[in-house]
Scaffold this motif. Sequence first.
Motif, mmCIF file in Angstrom:
data_model
loop_
_atom_site.group_PDB
_atom_site.id
_atom_site.type_symbol
_atom_site.label_atom_id
_atom_site.label_comp_id
_atom_site.label_asym_id
_atom_site.label_seq_id
_atom_site.Cartn_x
_atom_site.Cartn_y
_atom_site.Cartn_z
ATOM 1 N N CYS A 275 0.847 -1.200 0.000
ATOM 2 C CA CYS A 275 0.000 0.000 0.000
ATOM 3 C C CYS A 275 0.880 1.246 0.000
ATOM 4 O O CYS A 275 1.782 1.371 0.826
ATOM 5 C CB CYS A 275 -0.903 0.007 1.228
ATOM 6 S SG CYS A 275 -1.900 1.521 1.325
ATOM 7 N N LYS A 331 -8.310 2.290 6.896
ATOM 8 C CA LYS A 331 -8.017 2.723 5.525
ATOM 9 C C LYS A 331 -9.175 3.527 4.918
ATOM 10 O O LYS A 331 -8.957 4.560 4.282
ATOM 11 C CB LYS A 331 -7.722 1.466 4.686
ATOM 12 C CG LYS A 331 -7.249 1.673 3.279
ATOM 13 C CD LYS A 331 -5.883 2.285 3.145
ATOM 14 C CE LYS A 331 -4.763 1.648 3.886
ATOM 15 N NZ LYS A 331 -3.504 2.437 3.808
ATOM 16 N N LEU A 332 -10.394 3.028 5.116
ATOM 17 C CA LEU A 332 -11.536 3.607 4.388
ATOM 18 C C LEU A 332 -12.455 4.479 5.255
ATOM 19 O O LEU A 332 -13.313 5.168 4.726
ATOM 20 C CB LEU A 332 -12.374 2.491 3.757
ATOM 21 C CG LEU A 332 -11.664 1.615 2.711
ATOM 22 C CD1 LEU A 332 -12.579 0.483 2.265
ATOM 23 C CD2 LEU A 332 -11.221 2.444 1.509
ATOM 24 N N CYS A 344 -7.212 5.414 1.056
ATOM 25 C CA CYS A 344 -7.118 4.570 -0.142
ATOM 26 C C CYS A 344 -7.099 5.438 -1.387
ATOM 27 O O CYS A 344 -7.889 6.367 -1.511
ATOM 28 C CB CYS A 344 -8.301 3.604 -0.190
ATOM 29 S SG CYS A 344 -8.350 2.589 -1.688
#
Lengths: 387, 262
Positions: A275, A331-332, A344
């Motif tokens: 990532c 992350k989201l 993201c």
Amino acid sequence: MSTQRHSSYSCFLSYDQFAKIFDVLHAFDYEVIGPTLEQEAIVYGSIRTVDDLPRGWTDIQEPGRYRLQQREDDALFGYVVGPHSWKQFLFPPVSTLSTADRTDVGWQFSEAKQEFPKVAYLGVRACEIAAMQIQDRVFLEGPYVDHEYQSRRRQALIIAVNCTQAASTCFCTSMNTGPRCQQGFDLALTELPEGFLVEVATPEGEAVINSLESEDVTPEIETAAETARQNAVEQIKKELDTTDIRNLLMSNLEHPHWDEVAERCLSCTNCTMVCPTCFCSSVEEVSDLSGDHVERQRQWDSCFNVSFSYMNGGLVRNSIRNRYRQWLTHKLATWNDQFGTSGCVGCGRCITWCPVGIDLTEEVAILRQSQEQSLLESEQEADHLPG
Amino acid sequence: MSKPTLAVFKFASCDGCQLALLDAEDQLLAVAGAINIVNFPEASSRMESGPYDIALVEGSITTPRDAERIQQIRRDARYLITIGACATAGGIQALRNWGDTAEFMRAVYATPEYIQVLDNSTPIAEHVSVDFELRGCPINQHQLIEVIQSLLAGQVPRTPRHSVCLDCKRRGTVCVTVAQGIACLGPVTQSGCHAICPSYNRGCYGCYGPAAQPNLISLSTHAINAGDSGTQTAHRLRNFNAYATPFREESQRLKNQSEEEA
């Protein structure tokens, strides 16, 4: 990279002129890092000449699978993003932060001495610029500035490349990060059969272009570049519906689907390592056998590492279910609370490089479907209530 | 204050792990300066009797005599540290735990009645309490120095329990499974070797045994879906750490499943 405002303009560079950009960059004391073929993949490494670029190669990606394939043309940038991201250069996997030495008069502490060369990052995609800007917020814009990152970032010249194709794992259009590079670069290239349309955005980028023989952009070139960029947009098939995604995830923390993902997730850390925004690290003091010399070392770490959540008294996230949920919700969803954006960028690396092919967009879609289904059911129930 | 004493003992093994101590050339003088090595047959003919501050034990228990010998070493040692896959998981010789030992002896030895051997090869910790287990086939010399250094300093050794994948990524190795379709035990294997095999285009063989909370069923299911047979997948786990509990249980599950299907 300069943050100075500069009126941008475009020009055209033939392939022959583009090939000379490496000498120009070296003359300006830039080390050039860009895409190159290594280990059966297109990775980011040192580039000396145009021949180090993956000419005529492309990548085929799907969940848990990446393969190189030869193209029918000689394109230099005819692929998307690979296993590496630029974070390995701006935020290196292992670094020594400081040292301590025992002397006759006590401990002597010193900061690690590091040189930060000027680096030209060549071939940066729109989603990767977005990732750098997300890491800027993390490392530079909070109360604690990371000086190593700051020094490396200041020395960076960003030569972006607009995608002219997409992989099955790409979903930058859902995250509003691409595929076209809008800002955050010094130069942005769009590759065409005869050369490159170049957008010049900063004085540093202009200095490089002025050392080459560029041509005016004709309406034909402009149209061809637009068509090439549109090709990438049309090839993006994957979607992540981000509507109210924070509340969708945070109101489903006990959803049985997390157990189902945990049955497949290896908790191997691959998704977080590839990532381009994941920034977790651990810091340890490492001493030699005498105990007289100690180094404080920082290395990439991951919320999927079972020991990462170890605190006095035990492990906070002692199951794969808890660790996957932590990663996805941070992350989201909670990344937004913390840094004001999603974590993201839609590059799809976590999908391709998961050894068992877990696709976060599918996991979110299942949670969304389940939520919509239960809403529908409760509405129907309400309709049938007497009175 | 006198220097702590260290003794090295060997059971069923190849000696490779003890050699890690001799291979630590850069640090060997520092080790010798910090501790007194009083029993190390591989390095010196001087062999002193116990008690010892630190006992490094290599190898698995495979004979009735060894099962008794380890008891005395435990009584003699303040800290007993097992080193290597044999000592911590039974080693490659634990493959016999799935076979018929008497039949093996008849096949190998002219006069098997001279051989006194246990049916199973077992890790040291099945016989005595162990203070620290250092994994690997062979162990990593830097980790061994780390363990000795930590004992001297009164610290917990830094021997991470995460997967090999994290090390591959830190050193920039491209995933051999995703990019080349090579079967790899990295996602379920504990770190320790600095992820050597994938950097040479080979899958991980699982030399450092199971990582913490390994998801073996998911990895084997994925391999089988990709075209491997259950037996192939089971055999990948039956290696140096075959008898380590998670690997043992998963290879057994796969074998049982294959037999049921057949």
